[in-house]
Design an enzyme around this catalytic site. Structure first.
Site, PDB file in Angstrom:
ATOM      1  N   ASP A  96      38.823  81.090  26.121  1.00  0.00           N
ATOM      2  CA  ASP A  96      39.529  80.676  27.324  1.00  0.00           C
ATOM      3  C   ASP A  96      38.718  79.614  28.066  1.00  0.00           C
ATOM      4  O   ASP A  96      37.497  79.739  28.226  1.00  0.00           O
ATOM      5  CB  ASP A  96      39.736  81.895  28.225  1.00  0.00           C
ATOM      6  CG  ASP A  96      40.410  81.563  29.530  1.00  0.00           C
ATOM      7  OD1 ASP A  96      41.574  81.129  29.494  1.00  0.00           O
ATOM      8  OD2 ASP A  96      39.774  81.736  30.588  1.00  0.00           O
ATOM      9  N   GLU A 122      40.351  76.756  23.798  1.00  0.00           N
ATOM     10  CA  GLU A 122      41.291  76.208  24.771  1.00  0.00           C
ATOM     11  C   GLU A 122      40.541  75.034  25.399  1.00  0.00           C
ATOM     12  O   GLU A 122      39.650  75.246  26.236  1.00  0.00           O
ATOM     13  CB  GLU A 122      41.674  77.243  25.831  1.00  0.00           C
ATOM     14  CG  GLU A 122      42.677  76.689  26.828  1.00  0.00           C
ATOM     15  CD  GLU A 122      42.948  77.645  27.983  1.00  0.00           C
ATOM     16  OE1 GLU A 122      44.082  77.609  28.507  1.00  0.00           O
ATOM     17  OE2 GLU A 122      42.052  78.405  28.379  1.00  0.00           O
TER      18      GLU A 122
END
Length: 703
Positions: free
Chosen positions: A342, A378
């Site tokens: 993330d 990401e």
């Protein structure tokens, strides 16, 4: 109680069959107490007197699995210098393998008194916070082996443990929303029929529900608020939270592996749940604030490139050790097959700017365990210069946000989208080729947990997030969505037909694109969140997948068919970029790829540059695949023509005359079931095919 010196390594609590060794790093502490917690609310304090390289440690005979514990760190409380030690706060072990209980929000878990941020709060947090748990590391893995599915065979299914399983009609109620549900044959059967090879789970590291959300009657449903990087989130366990969550998670991984499905974890190493200078003191902040967090020039405050209040200090060797130890643990002990990181750009912020060669990536590159599993970035954060799509090191794959945006733009009719769409369809060589990566570096997706579901992407122009309690200010405002003529639910048959056609277009495009496809859970059933594009706090029917009783439907069947079409044909999952010319040694004079206007003429630069261009035909030559098979053999496949009509009206497409005499229609998104009007529909070179507005047709030519 006997207390022995113990060892400084490994960090955390390590049970050896006779007792447990405890080890905690802290440079800030003057003194550290290990607190063994009892069910009557009392605790036994054991001082960790031994210290090696700032690691306090002790071995306590007789401490068994299931024992709850925490630390009290005595030291300076001086926020102006970045020091926040406070022995009144019971702290979680950063290396805890399991965590029991939940935070009961109140002033007790904060280091200051409300309304006086410079004050010191000496209220005891123990009755209000979570506890670390000693676990039994033994588990019978049997003959478990990682599937090790290569990227070109991979189909990722992004899912939330609870959202995926909470309303599945084939699951016992007591298992719904848990790790055990992931291991249930009914769920695994759905994944295998769909053709899924990797289940990417949204955060399962122990996380915290924010104080603000709890006060609003909401929760941190998505889980991007980690507090325990080694511990499976205890609320997803049906067996208990005194270490049983570890066994239950391992059992789920073992069952998924037996079905040939990899487990990829969405991990949040960019920040913790302790927030900014006004956040709670739960673990790292009270253990050694300056070693764990990136502070500003005024060390009272935290640098925040994540939008969550804090960022971990990626140049600290202790933070890097924590992350690498955590990653290795999940691979070696929990048997997971990869990670999706993330806001991974934050991990590259060794100092302030994003540096793709920062220490973290150096460590991953050389690590013999972590470097061998799937690593998905990401590739952005909210800090300056944080959008880094295409800029991660060669070992990594990336969520391709440019793929998502371009495909959405094409099908909603944005001008000048065609040229970039061609690049995204063929693996985004403009992003990945110059650093030695290949099409498989691109994780392609149209939807994910963050944003509209597939149904909502074609049903809403605007977000509808009022339920989140932020006056619709939260969530992305530019979604590249199109409601097809009516906002939200409608009974207009023409609008509904167009929406279902658009959903088929997106699914088909995803599966026909070079790279690695990722499906967001429930899109195969047209799951809706009623226009909420930021359901991070909605732990309810709004975000849970409402499974149909019969587990069938046209969109589900179409999705399955497209996944299997891709799996059956290597021309859709090439390991090398197209050359745009005939391939030597293949005895085929045709190029490996060719681009045509709907009139059947090869595309010119003027065609690509036309603002109104919204349709084209793509020839994929199955006889011109340049990469060899696993034994060095030549790979051959059927050839295909992909016809895209993203324009608002029907168009006639001419089948190119020099690329095959006879073709068979195998995909037609204008049909409700996505298949040709008659089985085995044949078309020949020079024939004309009429594609309705916003539709896609695939023709196949056998080898």
């Amino acid at each position: 109680m006997q207390v022995w010196p113990g060892q400084a390594y490994p960090l955390g609590a390590t049970y050896d069959g006779a007792g447990t060794n405890f080890a905690l790093f802290t440079e800030a502490a003057d003194r550290v107490e290990l607190c063994l917690l009892h069910d009557d609310g009392s605790e036994t304090a054991v001082e960790l007197r031994e210290s090696d390289a700032f690691v306090r440690h002790a071995y306590v005979p007789g401490v068994m699995p299931g024992q709850r514990y925490g630390f009290r760190v005595h030291g300076p409380y001086d926020p102006g210098r970045g020091l926040r030690c406070n022995s009144a706060k019971l702290l979680l072990d950063p290396y805890a393998k399991a965590i029991s209980g939940a935070v009961r929000w109140g002033e007790e878990v904060y280091g200051y008194h409300f309304g006086a941020p410079d004050s010191r709060n000496d209220l005891d947090s123990a009755p209000h916070t979570m506890a670390s748990v000693v676990i039994n590391p033994y588990f019978d893995w049997g003959d478990d082996r990682p599937p090790r599915t290569e990227y070109h065979h991979t189909v990722i299914y992004e899912a939330h443990v609870k959202g995926l399983t909470m309303r599945h009609p084939g699951l016992p109620e007591e298992l719904r929303g848990t790790y055990a549900a992931l291991a249930h044959p009914a769920l695994i059967e759905h994944l295998t029929k769909l053709g899924v090879t990797a289940l990417e789970l949204m955060p399962v590291h122990q996380f915290v529900h924010d104080h603000r959300l709890v006060d609003m009657g909401l929760s941190n449903y998505w889980g991007y608020n980690t507090i325990g990087f080694f511990a499976p989130h205890n609320a997803y366990a049906s067996w208990g939270d005194r270490g049983q969550q570890v066994l239950e998670f391992k059992s789920a991984v073992r069952a998924l592996h037996e079905a040939g499905i990899e487990v990829v974890l969405d991990v949040v190493y960019n920040h913790t749940a302790e927030g900014n200078h006004l956040g709670p003191t739960l673990s790292f902040k009270g253990i050694d604030n300056r070693q764990y967090y990136r502070l500003t020039d005024n060390p009272r405050y935290y640098m925040d490139t994540t939008g969550t209040g804090n960022s971990l200090l990626m140049r600290s060797p202790h933070v890097l050790q924590l992350i690498m130890d955590s990653l290795r643990y999940w691979v070696t002990e929990m048997h997971v097959d990869g990670f999706r990181f993330d806001l991974a750009a934050t991990l590259a912020r060794q100092f302030h700017e994003v540096d793709r060669l920062s220490s973290f990536f150096d460590l991953v590159q050389q690590d013999p365990v972590v470097s061998q599993v799937k690593l998905i970035a990401e590739p952005w954060d909210v800090g300056e210069g944080g959008y880094q799509v295409g800029n991660f090191p060669p070992l990594w794959t990336e969520w391709n946000g440019k793929y998502r945006d371009t495909v959405r733009d094409l099908w909603r009719g944005e001008p000048r989208a065609l040229a970039e769409f061609a690049s995204r369809l063929t693996g985004s060589s403009d992003l990945y080729q110059d650093d030695g990566r290949r099409p498989l570096a691109s994780i392609n997706f149209v939807t994910c947990h963050d944003g509209f579901t597939l149904h909502d992407l074609v049903s809403y122009n605007d977000k509808h997030n009022a339920a989140n309690g932020e006056d619709n200010r939260d969530g992305e405002s530019h979604n590249r969505s199109w409601n097809c003529g009516a906002e939200g639910e409608t009974d207009d048959p023409d609008v509904l037909a167009l929406r279902t056609r658009q959903m088929r277009n997106f699914i088909a495009t995803l599966m026909l694109s070079q790279g690695v496809p990722m499906i967001s859970h429930g899109d195969e059933f047209a799951r809706t969140q009623r226009g909420n594009n930021n359901a991070y706090c909605q732990d309810n029917e709004l975000s849970w997948l409402n499974w149909p009783e019969a587990l069938e439907g046209d969109l589900l069947e179409f999705t399955r068919a497209m996944v299997w079409l891709r799996r059956d044909h290597p021309v859709f999952r090439r390991r090398r970029f197209f050359h745009g010319r005939p391939v030597e040694g293949t005895h085929d004079e045709l190029s490996d790829i060719a681009w045509f206007t709907p009139e059947g003429k090869e595309m010119t630069q003027r065609d690509w540059d036309s603002a109104r261009a919204s349709a084209l035909t793509v020839f994929l030559n199955g006889n011109a695949i340049s990469e060899p098979g696993t034994r060095g053999e030549r790979i051959g496949d059927d050839s295909f023509l992909l016809m895209f009509n993203a324009s608002p009206g029907p168009l006639d497409f001419l089948v190119p005359v020099n690329h095959g005499r006879q073709w068979q229609v195998v995909v037609d998104t204008a049909r409700p079931d996505g298949v040709p009007a008659a089985a085995g529909t044949k078309v020949g070179a020079g024939d004309r095919i009429t594609l309705p507005d916003r539709s896609l047709t695939v023709l196949q030519r056998p080898t």
